[in-house]
Structures are given as C-alpha cells and as structure tokens.
Motif scaffolding. Sequence first.
Motif, short mmCIF file in Angstrom:
data_model
loop_
_atom_site.label_atom_id
_atom_site.label_comp_id
_atom_site.label_asym_id
_atom_site.label_seq_id
_atom_site.Cartn_x
_atom_site.Cartn_y
_atom_site.Cartn_z
N ALA A 1 -28.59 29.66 -40.81
CA ALA A 1 -29.33 30.71 -41.53
C ALA A 1 -29.68 30.29 -42.96
CB ALA A 1 -28.56 32.03 -41.53
N GLY B 1 -26.95 29.29 -46.40
CA GLY B 1 -26.70 30.29 -45.38
C GLY B 1 -25.23 30.50 -45.12
N ASP C 1 -32.28 33.38 -37.46
CA ASP C 1 -33.32 33.17 -38.47
C ASP C 1 -32.86 32.12 -39.46
OD1 ASP C 1 -35.29 34.88 -37.57
OD2 ASP C 1 -34.44 36.62 -38.59
N LEU D 1 -27.49 34.66 -36.67
CA LEU D 1 -27.80 33.41 -37.37
C LEU D 1 -29.12 32.78 -36.94
CD1 LEU D 1 -24.26 31.73 -37.17
CD2 LEU D 1 -25.19 33.14 -39.01
#
Length: 206
Positions: free
Chosen positions: A146, A108, A132, A130
């Motif tokens: 993320a 992420g 999710d 961020l």
Amino acid sequence: MKEVNCDFSPMKQTLKEDIHEIITALQNNLEAIDNENNCLLSTIEKIKEDFLDIEMKAATFYLNCYLSPFTDKYSELSICVQNLARMRHGGLIVIQREDSLEALLKAGIPIEADVTHSLLESIFYPGSPLHDGAVLINHNRIVSAANVLPLSTRNAGDKKLGTRHRAALGLSEQSDALVLVVSEETGKISFSINGKSYPVTAHFSL
C-alpha cells in the motif's frame, strides 16, 4: 553498479531466430517490390505484427537481466503477475535496485516477509485492505504494501495511461527501481524502468 546478467541462452536464441526470420522476410519483400503483380501490403502487416512480438519477447528477456542481480525470486514474481493478469486483478510491484526509495515513496504498511506469489496475490486481491498502492520488494523480501508512488509528470497528458502505469513511470523517472504493472482493465503485463514502459509476454518465465 551490479553487473547485469543476460546469459539466458534459450531466450536469447529464440530472439536471434525471430530477428533472422524478419530480416529474411524484409529481404524477400525488397526483391519482390519490383514485380507489379505482387501486393506487399498483407506481408508488411505480418512483418509489423512479428516486430511487435519480438518487442515483447525482448522486453521479457531484458526483464530477466534487470532483475537477476537484485532478487532470486523471479519465478515467484512471474507466477504472481501471470495469475493476476489471468484474473484481471491489478498489481503494482516495485523492485528496489541500487537507489534508496525512502524519500520517493509515501510509506505504506510494513510486511517484512519472504517473497511468495501467494502472498503477493492475496495483497492485490480486490477488496483486500492492502490492494491499493504498490508493494515494495528489496532483494527477496516484501518490505511493505500500500505504498504511494510519485506520478509521472512527463506523461501527465496521456489519457491512455491509468494511475498504476503513471505511478510506475513516475518512480522509474526518479530512481533506478524496476516496477511491474498488471492492468486491471486489460490484464496486460508491463514493466517500467528509466522512465519508459515495456510490455512483456503473458507467460514469461526463466
């Protein structure tokens, strides 16, 4: 492998006392069952509830044990998930232990900051760019947010499991990572390790 520290005496003592109480209750039921005038159904229901309570306390106890060799930020994590649970904000937090997770995560956004409950809560605030995906923690640092985790294949048919729980189980099936989950729907807190999920009490702390 790092030694697991399970010397949390007050929590351990509480568990022992609760288990002794259930043993006594079971013994009393065993003695009373021959009396035809006694209906044990309500007592058995109470014992079942007590067993579930002990399961949650035991999970909280072992969560301390599993985390203590790998991060000093247990209190920050505790405050974070309690606040997320209270506000019904979903959360997914990976604590890296000994296994490398690089090949298992879809990386992420780098964070590289000290673990604080306020930063974690802001990451999972609904609408945050961020929120999710999963936060990755290594020792006392938030590495990234993320992140996308592999979904469990063993539990693919379980319709009761949401995506966060399947992701937590999926990573724990393939590594020794511990994954904290806060359900957005129920506000319940759990953690996954070694491919299994365990509920923890809503107000766990050191």
